[in-house]
Design a protein around this motif. Structure first.
Motif, PDB file in Angstrom:
ATOM      1  N   GLU A   1     -13.583  10.558  -4.574  1.00 63.02           N
ATOM      2  CA  GLU A   1     -13.314   9.768  -5.782  1.00 63.02           C
ATOM      3  C   GLU A   1     -14.384  10.116  -6.810  1.00 63.02           C
ATOM      4  OE1 GLU A   1     -11.110   7.243  -8.125  1.00 63.02           O
ATOM      5  OE2 GLU A   1     -10.671   7.911  -6.105  1.00 63.02           O
ATOM      6  N   VAL A   2     -14.022  10.872  -7.840  1.00 62.10           N
ATOM      7  CA  VAL A   2     -14.984  11.331  -8.849  1.00 62.10           C
ATOM      8  C   VAL A   2     -14.909  10.434 -10.072  1.00 62.10           C
ATOM      9  CG1 VAL A   2     -15.709  13.265 -10.298  1.00 62.10           C
ATOM     10  CG2 VAL A   2     -14.817  13.700  -8.003  1.00 62.10           C
ATOM     11  N   THR A   3     -16.061   9.914 -10.500  1.00 59.88           N
ATOM     12  CA  THR A   3     -16.163   9.046 -11.672  1.00 59.88           C
ATOM     13  C   THR A   3     -17.283   9.559 -12.560  1.00 59.88           C
ATOM     14  OG1 THR A   3     -17.810   7.544 -10.717  1.00 59.88           O
ATOM     15  CG2 THR A   3     -15.480   7.100 -10.199  1.00 59.88           C
ATOM     16  N   PRO A   4     -17.388   9.063 -13.802  1.00 63.77           N
ATOM     17  CA  PRO A   4     -18.514   9.484 -14.645  1.00 63.77           C
ATOM     18  C   PRO A   4     -19.861   9.153 -14.015  1.00 63.77           C
ATOM     19  CG  PRO A   4     -16.840   8.380 -15.965  1.00 63.77           C
ATOM     20  CD  PRO A   4     -16.443   8.197 -14.534  1.00 63.77           C
ATOM     21  N   ASP A   5     -19.919   8.118 -13.182  1.00 62.78           N
ATOM     22  CA  ASP A   5     -21.186   7.704 -12.580  1.00 62.78           C
ATOM     23  C   ASP A   5     -21.631   8.600 -11.436  1.00 62.78           C
ATOM     24  OD1 ASP A   5     -21.339   5.533 -14.323  1.00 62.78           O
ATOM     25  OD2 ASP A   5     -20.171   4.255 -12.978  1.00 62.78           O
ATOM     26  N   ASN A   6     -20.676   9.179 -10.713  1.00 66.27           N
ATOM     27  CA  ASN A   6     -21.079   9.983  -9.557  1.00 66.27           C
ATOM     28  C   ASN A   6     -20.737  11.460  -9.705  1.00 66.27           C
ATOM     29  OD1 ASN A   6     -18.343  10.352  -9.039  1.00 66.27           O
ATOM     30  ND2 ASN A   6     -18.241   8.845  -7.397  1.00 66.27           N
ATOM     31  N   LEU A   7     -20.465  11.883 -10.926  1.00 62.53           N
ATOM     32  CA  LEU A   7     -20.038  13.258 -11.170  1.00 62.53           C
ATOM     33  C   LEU A   7     -21.046  14.264 -10.629  1.00 62.53           C
ATOM     34  CD1 LEU A   7     -17.883  15.050 -12.453  1.00 62.53           C
ATOM     35  CD2 LEU A   7     -19.126  14.897 -14.611  1.00 62.53           C
ATOM     36  N   ASP A   8     -22.329  13.949 -10.721  1.00 60.33           N
ATOM     37  CA  ASP A   8     -23.368  14.881 -10.268  1.00 60.33           C
ATOM     38  C   ASP A   8     -23.503  14.902  -8.746  1.00 60.33           C
ATOM     39  OD1 ASP A   8     -23.949  15.537 -12.884  1.00 60.33           O
ATOM     40  OD2 ASP A   8     -25.471  13.976 -13.083  1.00 60.33           O
ATOM     41  N   GLU A   9     -22.955  13.883  -8.077  1.00 62.24           N
ATOM     42  CA  GLU A   9     -23.099  13.800  -6.624  1.00 62.24           C
ATOM     43  C   GLU A   9     -22.088  14.679  -5.896  1.00 62.24           C
ATOM     44  OE1 GLU A   9     -22.858   9.761  -5.335  1.00 62.24           O
ATOM     45  OE2 GLU A   9     -24.070   9.019  -7.018  1.00 62.24           O
ATOM     46  N   TYR A  10     -20.916  14.871  -6.490  1.00 60.72           N
ATOM     47  CA  TYR A  10     -19.854  15.588  -5.812  1.00 60.72           C
ATOM     48  C   TYR A  10     -19.525  16.877  -6.555  1.00 60.72           C
ATOM     49  CZ  TYR A  10     -18.916  11.186  -3.395  1.00 60.72           C
ATOM     50  OH  TYR A  10     -19.018  10.057  -2.641  1.00 60.72           O
ATOM     51  N   PRO A  11     -19.850  18.028  -5.964  1.00 61.81           N
ATOM     52  CA  PRO A  11     -19.386  19.267  -6.594  1.00 61.81           C
ATOM     53  C   PRO A  11     -17.866  19.352  -6.493  1.00 61.81           C
ATOM     54  CG  PRO A  11     -20.302  19.703  -4.417  1.00 61.81           C
ATOM     55  CD  PRO A  11     -20.565  18.258  -4.711  1.00 61.81           C
ATOM     56  N   TYR A  12     -17.211  19.685  -7.561  1.00 63.23           N
ATOM     57  CA  TYR A  12     -15.756  19.786  -7.538  1.00 63.23           C
ATOM     58  C   TYR A  12     -15.358  21.127  -8.139  1.00 63.23           C
ATOM     59  CZ  TYR A  12     -16.178  18.632 -12.463  1.00 63.23           C
ATOM     60  OH  TYR A  12     -16.535  18.654 -13.780  1.00 63.23           O
ATOM     61  N   ASP A  13     -14.267  21.646  -7.698  1.00 65.04           N
ATOM     62  CA  ASP A  13     -13.758  22.921  -8.165  1.00 65.04           C
ATOM     63  C   ASP A  13     -13.023  22.710  -9.479  1.00 65.04           C
ATOM     64  OD1 ASP A  13     -12.675  25.379  -8.536  1.00 65.04           O
ATOM     65  OD2 ASP A  13     -11.533  25.433  -6.676  1.00 65.04           O
ATOM     66  N   LEU A  14     -13.402  23.470 -10.505  1.00 65.23           N
ATOM     67  CA  LEU A  14     -12.740  23.333 -11.807  1.00 65.23           C
ATOM     68  C   LEU A  14     -11.251  23.666 -11.715  1.00 65.23           C
ATOM     69  CD1 LEU A  14     -15.360  24.807 -14.308  1.00 65.23           C
ATOM     70  CD2 LEU A  14     -14.652  22.439 -14.079  1.00 65.23           C
ATOM     71  N   HIS A  15     -10.872  24.425 -10.709  1.00 60.74           N
ATOM     72  CA  HIS A  15      -9.462  24.767 -10.528  1.00 60.74           C
ATOM     73  C   HIS A  15      -8.902  24.029  -9.316  1.00 60.74           C
ATOM     74  CE1 HIS A  15      -9.882  28.065 -13.433  1.00 60.74           C
ATOM     75  NE2 HIS A  15     -11.061  28.237 -12.886  1.00 60.74           N
ATOM     76  N   GLY A  16      -9.395  22.867  -9.062  1.00 58.05           N
ATOM     77  CA  GLY A  16      -9.119  22.169  -7.819  1.00 58.05           C
ATOM     78  C   GLY A  16      -7.858  21.334  -7.790  1.00 58.05           C
ATOM     79  N   VAL A  17      -7.821  20.437  -6.801  1.00 54.56           N
ATOM     80  CA  VAL A  17      -6.644  19.640  -6.482  1.00 54.56           C
ATOM     81  C   VAL A  17      -6.944  18.169  -6.755  1.00 54.56           C
ATOM     82  CG1 VAL A  17      -5.153  18.873  -4.604  1.00 54.56           C
ATOM     83  CG2 VAL A  17      -5.873  21.264  -4.715  1.00 54.56           C
ATOM     84  N   MET A  18      -6.065  17.507  -7.505  1.00 56.86           N
ATOM     85  CA  MET A  18      -6.174  16.075  -7.730  1.00 56.86           C
ATOM     86  C   MET A  18      -4.888  15.412  -7.246  1.00 56.86           C
ATOM     87  SD  MET A  18      -6.644  13.850 -11.259  1.00 56.86           S
ATOM     88  CE  MET A  18      -8.375  14.217 -11.511  1.00 56.86           C
ATOM     89  N   LEU A  19      -5.027  14.293  -6.521  1.00 59.09           N
ATOM     90  CA  LEU A  19      -3.883  13.546  -6.016  1.00 59.09           C
ATOM     91  C   LEU A  19      -3.721  12.272  -6.829  1.00 59.09           C
ATOM     92  CD1 LEU A  19      -4.536  13.876  -2.171  1.00 59.09           C
ATOM     93  CD2 LEU A  19      -3.268  15.429  -3.675  1.00 59.09           C
ATOM     94  N   LEU A  20      -2.518  12.048  -7.350  1.00 53.98           N
ATOM     95  CA  LEU A  20      -2.234  10.876  -8.180  1.00 53.98           C
ATOM     96  C   LEU A  20      -1.410   9.883  -7.367  1.00 53.98           C
ATOM     97  CD1 LEU A  20      -2.402   9.693 -11.136  1.00 53.98           C
ATOM     98  CD2 LEU A  20      -0.134  10.686 -11.481  1.00 53.98           C
ATOM     99  N   THR A  21      -1.962   8.698  -7.127  1.00 49.05           N
ATOM    100  CA  THR A  21      -1.274   7.703  -6.308  1.00 49.05           C
ATOM    101  C   THR A  21      -0.552   6.647  -7.127  1.00 49.05           C
ATOM    102  OG1 THR A  21      -3.263   6.336  -6.186  1.00 49.05           O
ATOM    103  CG2 THR A  21      -2.960   7.983  -4.445  1.00 49.05           C
ATOM    104  N   SER A  22      -0.889   6.534  -8.419  1.00 48.48           N
ATOM    105  CA  SER A  22      -0.280   5.513  -9.270  1.00 48.48           C
ATOM    106  C   SER A  22      -0.313   5.984 -10.716  1.00 48.48           C
ATOM    107  CB  SER A  22      -1.056   4.197  -9.129  1.00 48.48           C
ATOM    108  OG  SER A  22      -0.665   3.277 -10.132  1.00 48.48           O
ATOM    109  N   ALA A  23       0.668   5.524 -11.504  1.00 43.82           N
ATOM    110  CA  ALA A  23       0.694   5.849 -12.928  1.00 43.82           C
ATOM    111  C   ALA A  23       0.262   4.665 -13.772  1.00 43.82           C
ATOM    112  CB  ALA A  23       2.099   6.299 -13.341  1.00 43.82           C
ATOM    113  N   ASP A  24      -0.317   3.641 -13.147  1.00 46.36           N
ATOM    114  CA  ASP A  24      -0.720   2.440 -13.881  1.00 46.36           C
ATOM    115  C   ASP A  24      -2.006   2.621 -14.678  1.00 46.36           C
ATOM    116  OD1 ASP A  24       1.419   0.931 -13.258  1.00 46.36           O
ATOM    117  OD2 ASP A  24       0.404  -0.405 -11.850  1.00 46.36           O
TER     118      ASP A  24
END
Length: 205
Positions: free
Chosen positions: A11-34
């Motif tokens: 779960e990447v947020t502005p607060d923990n962005l530096d804690e989790y390296p993420y791939d710029l071309h990576g995979v995001m899963l959307l569970t809700s459109a709310d």
């Protein structure tokens, strides 16, 4: 949430962005459109969900489609997706309606090698993710769920007791080997006690 290089949900947020390296071309899963999801600066990967959720999300939040790709899954139909360091099998499972607005939500089953991981951002009105009449149910019930990931906000100060009861019921129903939070923070100890125990004598044979 993202899947990292090894297919683990983060779960990447502005607060923990530096804690989790993420791939710029990576995979995001959307569970809700709310709710509008946080997309890190310069990220231009692929967002996965059902056609209905993706369409609703695009209409509601109008994301920059020049940077993002959208891919729709058919419910209960596994697909192979490439992460940076591995190939995972992902299946989207309808999870009923959200308790907030009555709109549809989903959960994801991610198979990494021989490990079945169920990823839940929110639990709604349906906890029977594997319908008995579907061939997929037989496979999952035979293999079992190894790890259940859930949003630890369920156990926050302002969280609803109903969501906590849903988590408890889901753990009793699925009997996973373990339960983890999407943020990486510790969960209440009693949740682990509900998970099924490994028979080390059998496992070591």
């Amino acid at each position: 949430m993202f899947l990292d290089a090894y297919g683990t949900p983060k779960e990447v947020t502005p607060d923990n962005l530096d804690e989790y390296p993420y791939d710029l071309h990576g995979v995001m899963l959307l569970t809700s459109a709310d709710f509008e999801v946080y997309i890190p600066p310069r990220w231009h990967g692929t967002i996965y969900s059902t056609e209905e959720l993706l369409d609703t999300y695009r209409k509601r939040f109008k994301p920059d489609c020049t940077l993002l790709t959208f891919h729709a899954f058919e419910p209960y139909e596994p697909e192979l997706i490439c992460c940076e360091r591995c190939v995972v099998e992902i299946t989207v499972l309808p999870a009923g309606q959200t308790l907030h607005s009555g709109t549809e939500i989903v959960v994801f089953l991610v198979k990494i090698y021989e490990v079945n991981t169920l990823i839940t951002k929110e639990l709604g009105t349906e906890l029977n993710f594997f319908p008995n009449t579907h061939h997929y149910h037989v496979r999952i019930m035979s293999e079992g769920i190894d790890i259940l990931y859930l949003d630890d906000k369920v156990y926050g100060v302002d969280s609803a007791c109903y969501q906590q009861q849903c988590v408890h019921n889901l753990l009793k129903k699925l009997q996973p080997l373990g339960v983890k939070s999407l943020s990486g923070k510790p969960l209440p100890e009693h949740l682990s006690k509900i998970c099924r125990k490994v028979d080390h004598n059998v496992a070591n044979k």
